[in-house]
Design a protein around this motif. Sequence first.
Motif, PDB file in Angstrom:
ATOM      1  N   ARG A  38      30.188  38.270  35.707  1.00 17.86           N
ATOM      2  CA  ARG A  38      31.942  37.819  35.590  1.00 17.86           C
ATOM      3  C   ARG A  38      32.049  37.173  37.096  1.00 17.86           C
ATOM      4  NH1 ARG A  38      34.905  41.037  39.221  1.00 17.86           N
ATOM      5  NH2 ARG A  38      36.539  41.086  37.830  1.00 17.86           N
ATOM      6  N   SER A  39      33.641  36.769  37.410  1.00 22.16           N
ATOM      7  CA  SER A  39      33.910  36.156  38.558  1.00 22.16           C
ATOM      8  C   SER A  39      35.282  36.789  38.935  1.00 22.16           C
ATOM      9  CB  SER A  39      34.260  34.523  38.251  1.00 22.16           C
ATOM     10  OG  SER A  39      32.861  34.126  37.795  1.00 22.16           O
ATOM     11  N   HIS A  40      36.300  36.034  38.896  1.00 25.18           N
ATOM     12  CA  HIS A  40      37.662  36.416  39.056  1.00 25.18           C
ATOM     13  C   HIS A  40      38.070  37.003  40.389  1.00 25.18           C
ATOM     14  CE1 HIS A  40      41.357  37.643  37.187  1.00 25.18           C
ATOM     15  NE2 HIS A  40      41.021  38.767  37.119  1.00 25.18           N
ATOM     16  N   GLU A  41      36.871  37.563  41.440  1.00 25.26           N
ATOM     17  CA  GLU A  41      37.366  38.264  42.316  1.00 25.26           C
ATOM     18  C   GLU A  41      36.731  37.634  43.627  1.00 25.26           C
ATOM     19  OE1 GLU A  41      38.248  42.907  42.299  1.00 25.26           O
ATOM     20  OE2 GLU A  41      36.347  42.528  41.050  1.00 25.26           O
ATOM     21  N   CYS A  42      37.138  37.126  44.594  1.00 22.36           N
ATOM     22  CA  CYS A  42      36.768  36.928  45.954  1.00 22.36           C
ATOM     23  C   CYS A  42      35.964  37.873  46.538  1.00 22.36           C
ATOM     24  CB  CYS A  42      37.802  36.346  46.848  1.00 22.36           C
ATOM     25  SG  CYS A  42      37.030  35.721  48.413  1.00 22.36           S
ATOM     26  N   LYS A  43      34.567  37.612  46.862  1.00 21.78           N
ATOM     27  CA  LYS A  43      33.878  38.751  47.527  1.00 21.78           C
ATOM     28  C   LYS A  43      33.271  37.908  48.939  1.00 21.78           C
ATOM     29  CE  LYS A  43      33.993  41.577  44.070  1.00 21.78           C
ATOM     30  NZ  LYS A  43      34.645  42.941  44.429  1.00 21.78           N
ATOM     31  N   GLN A  44      33.249  38.821  49.845  1.00 18.22           N
ATOM     32  CA  GLN A  44      33.032  38.370  51.034  1.00 18.22           C
ATOM     33  C   GLN A  44      31.568  37.716  51.293  1.00 18.22           C
ATOM     34  OE1 GLN A  44      34.750  40.827  53.965  1.00 18.22           O
ATOM     35  NE2 GLN A  44      34.862  38.776  54.922  1.00 18.22           N
ATOM     36  N   ALA A  72      29.574  47.366  63.897  1.00 23.54           N
ATOM     37  CA  ALA A  72      30.368  48.263  62.840  1.00 23.54           C
ATOM     38  C   ALA A  72      31.903  48.028  63.128  1.00 23.54           C
ATOM     39  CB  ALA A  72      30.185  49.861  63.269  1.00 23.54           C
ATOM     40  N   ARG A  73      32.607  47.759  64.173  1.00 26.23           N
ATOM     41  CA  ARG A  73      33.872  47.621  64.236  1.00 26.23           C
ATOM     42  C   ARG A  73      34.092  46.112  63.619  1.00 26.23           C
ATOM     43  NH1 ARG A  73      33.359  50.408  69.220  1.00 26.23           N
ATOM     44  NH2 ARG A  73      32.967  48.020  70.299  1.00 26.23           N
ATOM     45  N   LEU A  74      33.174  45.167  63.806  1.00 24.12           N
ATOM     46  CA  LEU A  74      33.246  43.893  63.345  1.00 24.12           C
ATOM     47  C   LEU A  74      33.385  43.911  61.669  1.00 24.12           C
ATOM     48  CD1 LEU A  74      33.531  40.963  64.113  1.00 24.12           C
ATOM     49  CD2 LEU A  74      31.024  40.784  63.966  1.00 24.12           C
ATOM     50  N   GLU A  75      32.394  44.687  61.144  1.00 23.23           N
ATOM     51  CA  GLU A  75      32.575  44.884  59.696  1.00 23.23           C
ATOM     52  C   GLU A  75      33.779  45.500  59.225  1.00 23.23           C
ATOM     53  OE1 GLU A  75      31.088  44.539  55.945  1.00 23.23           O
ATOM     54  OE2 GLU A  75      30.567  43.631  57.535  1.00 23.23           O
ATOM     55  N   MET A  76      34.183  46.442  59.985  1.00 21.75           N
ATOM     56  CA  MET A  76      35.647  47.167  59.431  1.00 21.75           C
ATOM     57  C   MET A  76      36.838  45.956  59.585  1.00 21.75           C
ATOM     58  SD  MET A  76      37.493  50.142  61.370  1.00 21.75           S
ATOM     59  CE  MET A  76      38.367  49.013  62.430  1.00 21.75           C
ATOM     60  N   ARG A  77      36.552  45.031  60.546  1.00 21.79           N
ATOM     61  CA  ARG A  77      37.686  44.108  60.579  1.00 21.79           C
ATOM     62  C   ARG A  77      37.525  43.236  59.506  1.00 21.79           C
ATOM     63  NH1 ARG A  77      36.829  41.651  66.416  1.00 21.79           N
ATOM     64  NH2 ARG A  77      38.652  40.227  65.695  1.00 21.79           N
ATOM     65  N   ARG A  78      36.067  42.829  59.022  1.00 17.33           N
ATOM     66  CA  ARG A  78      35.985  41.831  58.090  1.00 17.33           C
ATOM     67  C   ARG A  78      36.595  42.549  56.820  1.00 17.33           C
ATOM     68  NH1 ARG A  78      31.138  38.655  57.151  1.00 17.33           N
ATOM     69  NH2 ARG A  78      30.447  40.203  55.890  1.00 17.33           N
ATOM     70  N   ARG A  79      36.222  43.844  56.496  1.00 20.85           N
ATOM     71  CA  ARG A  79      36.642  44.487  55.232  1.00 20.85           C
ATOM     72  C   ARG A  79      38.038  44.606  55.015  1.00 20.85           C
ATOM     73  NH1 ARG A  79      32.166  48.945  53.452  1.00 20.85           N
ATOM     74  NH2 ARG A  79      30.242  47.747  53.882  1.00 20.85           N
ATOM     75  N   TYR A  80      38.852  45.107  55.972  1.00 21.47           N
ATOM     76  CA  TYR A  80      40.381  45.344  55.984  1.00 21.47           C
ATOM     77  C   TYR A  80      40.895  43.774  55.810  1.00 21.47           C
ATOM     78  CZ  TYR A  80      41.676  44.886  60.978  1.00 21.47           C
ATOM     79  OH  TYR A  80      42.013  44.510  62.184  1.00 21.47           O
ATOM     80  N   THR A  81      40.486  42.671  56.506  1.00 21.70           N
ATOM     81  CA  THR A  81      40.804  41.374  56.725  1.00 21.70           C
ATOM     82  C   THR A  81      40.950  40.912  55.280  1.00 21.70           C
ATOM     83  OG1 THR A  81      40.405  41.029  58.852  1.00 21.70           O
ATOM     84  CG2 THR A  81      40.838  39.096  57.564  1.00 21.70           C
ATOM     85  N   LEU A  82      39.609  41.005  54.478  1.00 14.78           N
ATOM     86  CA  LEU A  82      39.766  40.537  52.946  1.00 14.78           C
ATOM     87  C   LEU A  82      40.563  41.295  52.231  1.00 14.78           C
ATOM     88  CD1 LEU A  82      37.939  38.668  51.137  1.00 14.78           C
ATOM     89  CD2 LEU A  82      36.637  40.463  50.626  1.00 14.78           C
ATOM     90  N   ASN A  83      40.657  42.657  52.301  1.00 13.10           N
ATOM     91  CA  ASN A  83      41.541  43.539  51.713  1.00 13.10           C
ATOM     92  C   ASN A  83      42.993  43.019  51.787  1.00 13.10           C
ATOM     93  OD1 ASN A  83      42.203  45.728  50.166  1.00 13.10           O
ATOM     94  ND2 ASN A  83      41.805  47.351  51.521  1.00 13.10           N
ATOM     95  N   PHE A 129      44.180  39.900  52.218  1.00 11.93           N
ATOM     96  CA  PHE A 129      44.031  38.775  51.513  1.00 11.93           C
ATOM     97  C   PHE A 129      44.304  39.316  49.974  1.00 11.93           C
ATOM     98  CE2 PHE A 129      42.233  36.228  55.190  1.00 11.93           C
ATOM     99  CZ  PHE A 129      43.465  35.659  55.508  1.00 11.93           C
ATOM    100  N   GLN A 130      43.278  39.915  49.422  1.00  8.06           N
ATOM    101  CA  GLN A 130      43.032  40.111  48.257  1.00  8.06           C
ATOM    102  C   GLN A 130      44.279  41.066  47.820  1.00  8.06           C
ATOM    103  OE1 GLN A 130      39.383  42.141  47.191  1.00  8.06           O
ATOM    104  NE2 GLN A 130      38.787  40.002  46.418  1.00  8.06           N
ATOM    105  N   SER A 131      44.979  41.852  48.368  1.00 12.19           N
ATOM    106  CA  SER A 131      46.109  42.896  48.053  1.00 12.19           C
ATOM    107  C   SER A 131      47.346  41.772  47.716  1.00 12.19           C
ATOM    108  CB  SER A 131      46.410  43.825  49.021  1.00 12.19           C
ATOM    109  OG  SER A 131      45.210  44.775  49.188  1.00 12.19           O
ATOM    110  N   ILE A 132      47.275  40.992  48.782  1.00 11.73           N
ATOM    111  CA  ILE A 132      48.711  40.072  48.546  1.00 11.73           C
ATOM    112  C   ILE A 132      48.392  39.255  47.555  1.00 11.73           C
ATOM    113  CG2 ILE A 132      49.822  38.224  49.875  1.00 11.73           C
ATOM    114  CD1 ILE A 132      49.257  39.600  52.549  1.00 11.73           C
TER     115      ILE A 132
END
Length: 633
Positions: free
Chosen positions: A385-391, A2-13, A15-18
Amino acid sequence: MARLEMRRRYTLNIFQSIEYAEEQTQLQLSNFFTFMMDHYAQMNEQHPGPDLISDILSNSIEGQKKLLDYETIEVPDSYDGPRLSFPLSVSDTNILLHAFKQEKILHARYVLQLFHEIKKFLKQMPNVVHLTTSYSKQITVCGDLHGKLEDLLLIFYKNGLPSPENTYLFNGDFVDRGKNSTEILIILFAFLLVYPNNLHMNRGNHEDPIMNLRYGFTKEVMLKYKIHAKKILCLLEDIYSLLPLATIIDSKVLILHGGISDTTDLDFLTSIERSKYKSSLKPPRPDSERNILIHKGSGGQQDDVRNGAIVDIRLLDSSLHLPDMTAELTVNEQKEWKQVVDIMWSDPKNQNGCLPNSFRGGGCYFGPDITKKLLDRYNLKMLIRSHECKQEGYELSHNGKVITIFSASNYYDEGSNRGAYLKLCPDLIPRFVQYQVSKCTRKLTLNQRMSAVEDSALRALQEQLFAHRSDLIKAFKEYDPDDTGKISISDWASSMEAVLHLDLPWRTLRSRLARLVSDGWVEYLSCFEDLHIEKSIKAVQPSLVETLYRYKADLEIVFNIIDKDHSGLISIDEFRQTWKLFTSHLHISIDDATIDDLAHSIDSNKDGSIDFNEFLEAFQVVHKFERKDSNRR
């Protein structure tokens, strides 16, 4: 896990936000690039003629004539790259694939001829292409590739090359960011000519000359093709505008790059003159003397574009004392432009309704109700559609009615995401295939890979903090009237979001960005302890250093264009004039003496020229400390 998945999600978030913040900046600054195209040469008396952006991207009749002169370009005997014969055959596509695997570069003569043939072919294509699965039995849909040749080659290896039995649709964003955008276009265009019924391409938001200036493709072409680069870029501008905007499979599946809005009209979309839209970032101009420029919308002064992302069409700031530019779009032109922008820039959201996509700055957010309304209206089954990076390389939303497919693996960094493509058979049930180009990551454990990607994301985020240091400190101090250097976690998180607008889980990220003192409050200046400018520049105020760092990507675009001979040198005078234009556009108050001091400080050998690479390095933020647990990677 669960902690690993949380880190995966906020890491992608992160990158995507920037990434989206950069795209929003690009939309806001597109009027500056337009202004540079149209007016820099007129204002710079020492360098008359269209020798800047307009010289690169001009589409004049004279330029068009020159494009046809590829036959006069000789291919020397010493050239050891691939050689093509037209009309192209399957053997030519095999030659290209083999050569690009060996990192060969196709000669400019062949590139120009190929692009010229593609331009002629695309002129015959409709805005919306209709395909059927009844002939080839399956159609493979690929999302963003963004210059990542390894991903395209891996797709072809796993799924087979395009052929009458193996139809492909590539859904935009072939270029930018990656280092092999040129090769990807060449391969796809070659297959398109060989198998015109079995390879198809939709236009994405990065098939745009202004986006290419910022995100690397223009620079890639200039470096690879030098004296022929301007002809190639000019021809590509036309090719972009001729790419189909959408595809419909078996009258049931709509495929387009970004998304839809509450005003998307597929019938109207089929009737517009798509070749007018050289860039989706600015509307077509009625004539070469008139101009309309884009600013970030604030809620919309014009009702018919309120729910799209580019919601405010205004004239350039009159304080720049430019000639009168009073062009106005007709109602029909506004509607056309909005249709194009929305399908290339929009993103789905979980909530009903349609709102301006303020996060990206272009297109809109569309909810499940908007999707259902459009699908029902045209008797469609789903939207791809495309346009967004997905994990995982793909994602289903809107009760499975909207599919996002993204084909560039390791998009943000090594190990950041998988790529995927999907296959549609006559039953129209999507079947996903995932993959990931692996280099060094296959030797690492799952936790080590996650730590490496997480560190990369946090470094990028810390650099954003530095770029907005003054604004952040000002926001922090509003919660610290006694100047204690400490504020609550809640106030720290609120300040971060108020300044950066990145929509990130700041409380979760706090432990990686700022230090807590014993009473549980945040020592807010600790956000900046790990960052400093690598080289000190004398006689330059700290706020100017921060400002230059924040806008260095935009300055690099402009300076690379000024540096016509790609020598890496620009004159002190060019630096001064360009920076004055830029600061005027951004309403930054910096006096001439400060600009001159900066220019002369950078010109260390006093030869009257600035090495812009050194300029960038002079404002390079570095991280003083490595993570204590870096040895675990």
